[in-house]
Design a protein around this motif. Structure first.
Motif, PDB file in Angstrom:
ATOM      1  N   MET A   1       0.848  -1.172   0.000  1.00 51.31           N
ATOM      2  CA  MET A   1       0.000   0.000   0.000  1.00 51.31           C
ATOM      3  C   MET A   1       0.895   1.237   0.000  1.00 51.31           C
ATOM      4  N   PRO A   2       0.624   2.211  -0.884  1.00 53.15           N
ATOM      5  CA  PRO A   2       1.471   3.401  -0.944  1.00 53.15           C
ATOM      6  C   PRO A   2       1.289   4.272   0.296  1.00 53.15           C
ATOM      7  N   ARG A   3       2.374   4.929   0.670  1.00 51.69           N
ATOM      8  CA  ARG A   3       2.332   5.826   1.830  1.00 51.69           C
ATOM      9  C   ARG A   3       1.557   7.081   1.454  1.00 51.69           C
ATOM     10  N   GLU A   4       0.762   7.580   2.402  1.00 56.22           N
ATOM     11  CA  GLU A   4      -0.020   8.788   2.147  1.00 56.22           C
ATOM     12  C   GLU A   4       0.882  10.000   2.021  1.00 56.22           C
ATOM     13  N   GLN A   5       0.396  10.955   1.296  1.00 57.42           N
ATOM     14  CA  GLN A   5       1.128  12.196   1.143  1.00 57.42           C
ATOM     15  C   GLN A   5       1.138  12.953   2.464  1.00 57.42           C
ATOM     16  N   PRO A   6       2.229  13.619   2.767  1.00 58.25           N
ATOM     17  CA  PRO A   6       2.298  14.373   4.025  1.00 58.25           C
ATOM     18  C   PRO A   6       1.171  15.389   4.188  1.00 58.25           C
ATOM     19  N   ALA A   7       0.689  15.983   3.109  1.00 55.71           N
ATOM     20  CA  ALA A   7      -0.391  16.969   3.205  1.00 55.71           C
ATOM     21  C   ALA A   7      -1.652  16.330   3.768  1.00 55.71           C
ATOM     22  N   ILE A   8      -1.963  15.130   3.352  1.00 56.68           N
ATOM     23  CA  ILE A   8      -3.152  14.436   3.847  1.00 56.68           C
ATOM     24  C   ILE A   8      -2.982  14.119   5.332  1.00 56.68           C
ATOM     25  N   GLU A   9      -1.808  13.699   5.704  1.00 58.05           N
ATOM     26  CA  GLU A   9      -1.543  13.411   7.117  1.00 58.05           C
ATOM     27  C   GLU A   9      -1.707  14.677   7.958  1.00 58.05           C
ATOM     28  N   ARG A  10      -1.212  15.795   7.463  1.00 60.06           N
ATOM     29  CA  ARG A  10      -1.349  17.068   8.185  1.00 60.06           C
ATOM     30  C   ARG A  10      -2.817  17.465   8.314  1.00 60.06           C
ATOM     31  N   GLN A  11      -3.587  17.242   7.254  1.00 61.40           N
ATOM     32  CA  GLN A  11      -5.009  17.578   7.297  1.00 61.40           C
ATOM     33  C   GLN A  11      -5.748  16.726   8.321  1.00 61.40           C
ATOM     34  N   ARG A  12      -5.405  15.442   8.383  1.00 64.22           N
ATOM     35  CA  ARG A  12      -6.039  14.569   9.374  1.00 64.22           C
ATOM     36  C   ARG A  12      -5.644  14.981  10.782  1.00 64.22           C
ATOM     37  N   GLN A  13      -4.377  15.354  10.967  1.00 66.85           N
ATOM     38  CA  GLN A  13      -3.929  15.835  12.277  1.00 66.85           C
ATOM     39  C   GLN A  13      -4.707  17.098  12.661  1.00 66.85           C
ATOM     40  N   ALA A  14      -4.867  18.009  11.724  1.00 65.97           N
ATOM     41  CA  ALA A  14      -5.594  19.251  11.983  1.00 65.97           C
ATOM     42  C   ALA A  14      -7.055  18.966  12.319  1.00 65.97           C
ATOM     43  N   LEU A  15      -7.662  18.024  11.615  1.00 67.36           N
ATOM     44  CA  LEU A  15      -9.040  17.640  11.894  1.00 67.36           C
ATOM     45  C   LEU A  15      -9.149  17.087  13.309  1.00 67.36           C
ATOM     46  N   GLY A  16      -8.258  16.192  13.670  1.00 72.29           N
ATOM     47  CA  GLY A  16      -8.273  15.618  15.015  1.00 72.29           C
ATOM     48  C   GLY A  16      -8.112  16.682  16.083  1.00 72.29           C
ATOM     49  N   THR A  17      -7.244  17.631  15.840  1.00 72.10           N
ATOM     50  CA  THR A  17      -7.032  18.723  16.790  1.00 72.10           C
ATOM     51  C   THR A  17      -8.284  19.583  16.910  1.00 72.10           C
ATOM     52  N   ARG A  18      -8.931  19.885  15.777  1.00 71.96           N
ATOM     53  CA  ARG A  18     -10.177  20.665  15.816  1.00 71.96           C
ATOM     54  C   ARG A  18     -11.238  19.943  16.628  1.00 71.96           C
ATOM     55  N   ILE A  19     -11.383  18.646  16.395  1.00 73.66           N
ATOM     56  CA  ILE A  19     -12.390  17.875  17.129  1.00 73.66           C
ATOM     57  C   ILE A  19     -12.091  17.913  18.624  1.00 73.66           C
ATOM     58  N   ARG A  20     -10.843  17.670  18.998  1.00 80.73           N
ATOM     59  CA  ARG A  20     -10.465  17.683  20.415  1.00 80.73           C
ATOM     60  C   ARG A  20     -10.705  19.067  21.026  1.00 80.73           C
ATOM     61  N   ASP A  21     -10.323  20.124  20.309  1.00 82.65           N
ATOM     62  CA  ASP A  21     -10.502  21.482  20.825  1.00 82.65           C
ATOM     63  C   ASP A  21     -11.986  21.813  21.021  1.00 82.65           C
ATOM     64  N   LEU A  22     -12.811  21.418  20.056  1.00 79.35           N
ATOM     65  CA  LEU A  22     -14.253  21.668  20.185  1.00 79.35           C
ATOM     66  C   LEU A  22     -14.845  20.860  21.335  1.00 79.35           C
ATOM     67  N   ARG A  23     -14.396  19.635  21.487  1.00 78.95           N
ATOM     68  CA  ARG A  23     -14.872  18.797  22.595  1.00 78.95           C
ATOM     69  C   ARG A  23     -14.460  19.410  23.925  1.00 78.95           C
ATOM     70  N   ASP A  24     -13.202  19.836  24.014  1.00 79.77           N
ATOM     71  CA  ASP A  24     -12.717  20.474  25.237  1.00 79.77           C
ATOM     72  C   ASP A  24     -13.486  21.763  25.535  1.00 79.77           C
TER      73      ASP A  24
END
Length: 75
Positions: A1-24
């Motif tokens: 399986m090909p490795r994901e592009q760093p941009a996609i990984e950064r976007q997922r990290q940002a999404l996770g951070t947004r979710i955590r911040d909104l939950r907090d």
């Protein structure tokens, strides 16, 4: 399986951070949030850490947080 592009990984990290911040901001623990969304707490932890959520999970998260799905994913 090909490795994901760093941009996609950064976007997922940002999404996770947004979710955590909104939950907090809503003063919800992961346990409470898991109960509200019907999503397993460990799955929510994975998503908040940048895991790849399913569309249905994003919909439930956005509804529980009271934000439009587009706002959640667009940041």
């Amino acid at each position: 399986m090909p490795r994901e592009q760093p941009a996609i990984e950064r976007q997922r990290q940002a999404l996770g951070t947004r979710i955590r911040d909104l939950r907090d901001h809503a003063l919800l623990t992961q346990e409470d949030f898991a109960e509200m969304t019907g999503i397993n707490r460990r799955t929510l932890q994975r998503i908040e850490r940048g895991g790849d959520p399913r569309y249905s999970q994003l919909v439930r998260i956005a509804e529980a947080l009271g934000v439009p799905l587009a706002n959640l994913v667009e940041g």
